[in-house]
Every structure is written in C-alpha cells, then in structure tokens.
Design a protein around this motif. Sequence first.
Motif, PDB file in Angstrom:
ATOM      1  N   ARG A   1       0.836  -1.213   0.000  1.00 44.99           N
ATOM      2  CA  ARG A   1       0.000   0.000   0.000  1.00 44.99           C
ATOM      3  C   ARG A   1       0.863   1.253   0.000  1.00 44.99           C
ATOM      4  O   ARG A   1       0.493   2.266  -0.618  1.00 44.99           O
TER       5      ARG A   1
ATOM      6  N   ASN B   1       1.782   1.615  -3.616  1.00 45.01           N
ATOM      7  CA  ASN B   1       0.597   1.907  -4.434  1.00 45.01           C
ATOM      8  C   ASN B   1       0.104   3.338  -4.262  1.00 45.01           C
ATOM      9  O   ASN B   1      -0.467   3.916  -5.189  1.00 45.01           O
TER      10      ASN B   1
ATOM     11  N   ASN C   1      -3.622  -2.954 -10.927  1.00 39.89           N
ATOM     12  CA  ASN C   1      -3.969  -2.351  -9.636  1.00 39.89           C
ATOM     13  C   ASN C   1      -2.833  -2.451  -8.622  1.00 39.89           C
ATOM     14  O   ASN C   1      -3.048  -2.598  -7.417  1.00 39.89           O
TER      15      ASN C   1
ATOM     16  N   GLU D   1      -2.261  -5.750  -1.814  1.00 39.19           N
ATOM     17  CA  GLU D   1      -2.246  -5.159  -0.487  1.00 39.19           C
ATOM     18  C   GLU D   1      -2.653  -6.125   0.624  1.00 39.19           C
ATOM     19  O   GLU D   1      -2.709  -5.733   1.792  1.00 39.19           O
TER      20      GLU D   1
ATOM     21  N   ASN E   1      -6.622  -6.182  -5.652  1.00 42.40           N
ATOM     22  CA  ASN E   1      -7.106  -4.936  -5.030  1.00 42.40           C
ATOM     23  C   ASN E   1      -8.310  -4.370  -5.789  1.00 42.40           C
ATOM     24  O   ASN E   1      -8.244  -3.297  -6.400  1.00 42.40           O
TER      25      ASN E   1
ATOM     26  N   TRP F   1      -7.442   0.584  -4.057  1.00 35.46           N
ATOM     27  CA  TRP F   1      -5.994   0.340  -4.021  1.00 35.46           C
ATOM     28  C   TRP F   1      -5.228   1.657  -3.965  1.00 35.46           C
ATOM     29  O   TRP F   1      -5.567   2.625  -4.622  1.00 35.46           O
TER      30      TRP F   1
ATOM     31  N   ASN G   1      -9.265  -1.611   4.075  1.00 32.08           N
ATOM     32  CA  ASN G   1      -9.684  -0.511   3.210  1.00 32.08           C
ATOM     33  C   ASN G   1     -10.518   0.540   3.925  1.00 32.08           C
ATOM     34  O   ASN G   1     -11.041   1.451   3.281  1.00 32.08           O
TER      35      ASN G   1
END
Length: 358
Positions: A74, A77, A161, A165, A242, A246, A338
């Motif tokens: 993450r 990302n 993506n 994660e 994800n 994401w 998330n």
Amino acid sequence: MISILIPYRNRDPERIKILFRSLEGQTHKNFKVYFIDYGSSKINSEIVKELCLDYSFVHYQYHYTRHQPWNKSRTLNSVIRYLDTEYCFVADVDIIFHPEFLEIANNLTKTGQTTYFQVGYLSSSESRKVKAFSEYSDYRSSTNEATGLSLFPVAQLKDLNGFDEFYHFWGGEDTDMHIRLKNAGNEVEYYDEKLLLLHQWHKSFQKLENNESIADLQLSGILPLNHQHLKNAISNKATKVNISGWGEIMGREDFQLLENSEVSMEITNEKRQVEDVLYGMLPVKNEGIIKISFKPDLFENSKKYKVKRMLGKKVPEYYTLREVKDMILLHLISFYRNVPYTIKVDNGRDIEVAIKFS
C-alpha cells in the motif's frame, strides 16, 4: 524520467544519508525520488523530513498510519496510482546505488519490460564503513530469486492495480508482482551484467519476529501465510488484485477522529467475548466509529479461578493477550484494511482497536 520509490518507517537516518549521497552522485541526473513515510513516529518523521529537504530531487510524503501494521504494497501503491512517469524503480532505505545505475536503468527502459537487479548484501562490519561504491568488497551476491529491487513500466503496474495489499509486514509482495506481470503477458528479466546495487546490513525480519514483544505490531506466523498467498497467486494465474480502494491511505482527519473518539466498549480476553466481537459484532457494523479496549480478565489470575480449575469445575476459557493481538491483526488486514482503523498495544495490559465504518 525514472521515479524512484522508497517506502520507509522508523529506520536509522544514517543509512538514509548514505542512500541519498549515492543518488546525488549519479551520472544520469533526470530522476525524482518519492520518499514515502508510512507512519513513522513523530520524532523520526521530523528528522527524516528535514533530511529529505537537503536534496532537491527528493519528495517526502507522510502517511498517518502510525498505528497500523507495515504494508509495503500500500505504501508503494499510494504513489504508483498517481505517477506520470513512464518507469519507476522500487528501492528501499538500505540501498547504495552505483554511480551509473540510473544511466544503465534509463537505457533498460527502452526494452518495455520489467528488470530486476542483482544485489550485493554487505556484511555487518562493511555496512558501517562509508566509502566509494567500488571500494566495498565484503558482500554476498544475490541470485535471480531475490526480486525486491525492480524497474517497472508504470502503465503495467496500474493495469494490475499495483502490488497486492493483502501482503502485510514482510515477504512475498515483490515476487507476487513479478508473477502477475508475467501472467498478464509482460516480460520480466534479471540483470546481473554488472553489480549496481549494494544493500546495507540489518537484522532479518525472521529474527525481529522471533524477538518481538506483544507491544510490537507483528503477526505471529505471517511469513508462511504470505508464502501461501503467493503460492495461490501462482496456481490461480492471478493478474489484477485490489478490486477497490488500491493505494488509498487513511488521512489526517480520519486519524485524528479515531484518536479522539471515546472507547465504545471494554471486554476481557475471555474466549467467548473476543470471538463474539470479531465474528458477531464487527461483521454487521456498517456506520460510525467503534473503539474497543481488550483487557486481561483479573479473574484468570485469581486464587479462586486456579482452585476451581484444579478441581475440574467449569471456568471461563481465555486467550493470551498475544493470541488476542494476533486474531485482531489478522482480522484487520483481511477484512478492514480498506477502512480507517488503528490498533495500539500496551505490553501486557491493554489492546485498543478503533475502526471507522462508512
């Protein structure tokens, strides 16, 4: 231009200085560094931010994830999602770059493929020395099984993506990315024509995990779990992951809301109480903030409890506080990664979890 992504949390600033000096001496100057601080302590983040300001090519970002477990996927990302350069290189704070690294890497971008590089792992004593790249000699060279330092076409990462994660803490996310790129029909090649990267010594994650205190945000057995997730990616020919959210990071406002909210409920480490919260209450919660404090039940260590248990009478069953922490962490990274959340562990006394639902 190549973007260099450096994920970071609470590491020794001295090794960062060595990293930045090696980048400052590059023969190819057209690059930008994204130094991504994934929730370091206030003291460390202030020191590192000041250090980054000394180098014009470094862009510092801070994420309010201080009370969340480490998630390299993450972290990366959060930048990859918005990158506008054609290529990015994923590094880490322990790397020393050969002066010609970016010159060679820039030529490799013409292939349109992902390239990962051989690395020289410095010994502990050699890492303490500051000298020119060519003067380092006491190191162990990696093989093509080490996939962590890679030059990626950004468009290909975005198509999939980004990094998966699910992988928290350490292990698997880099190899997983290579596998999914190949599954999607992209080329991944290993570069070992010339040693271009050295890695400063540090303790292995396995040793850190074995020596952890309950206060550390580590999850027992995470390495085999990540490895199994990687095996499933291989067998299932995974590509895109994800599905939603994401690269999205909890912001300062949500962090402060969770910090300032009152404790909603207090429960003990009794098994039925812990299980009801995780399996009964949280799955049906869909709005607002819930903050739960998990505390050891004083009855568990009482003389009365011990006598009743010795006599074979019915008594409550308990998880250790470490087991409670592990169960909570696994739930958070599996089902709530998330949404904004925090987890704090006071060694041997209390675990506090706060989650914000939409």
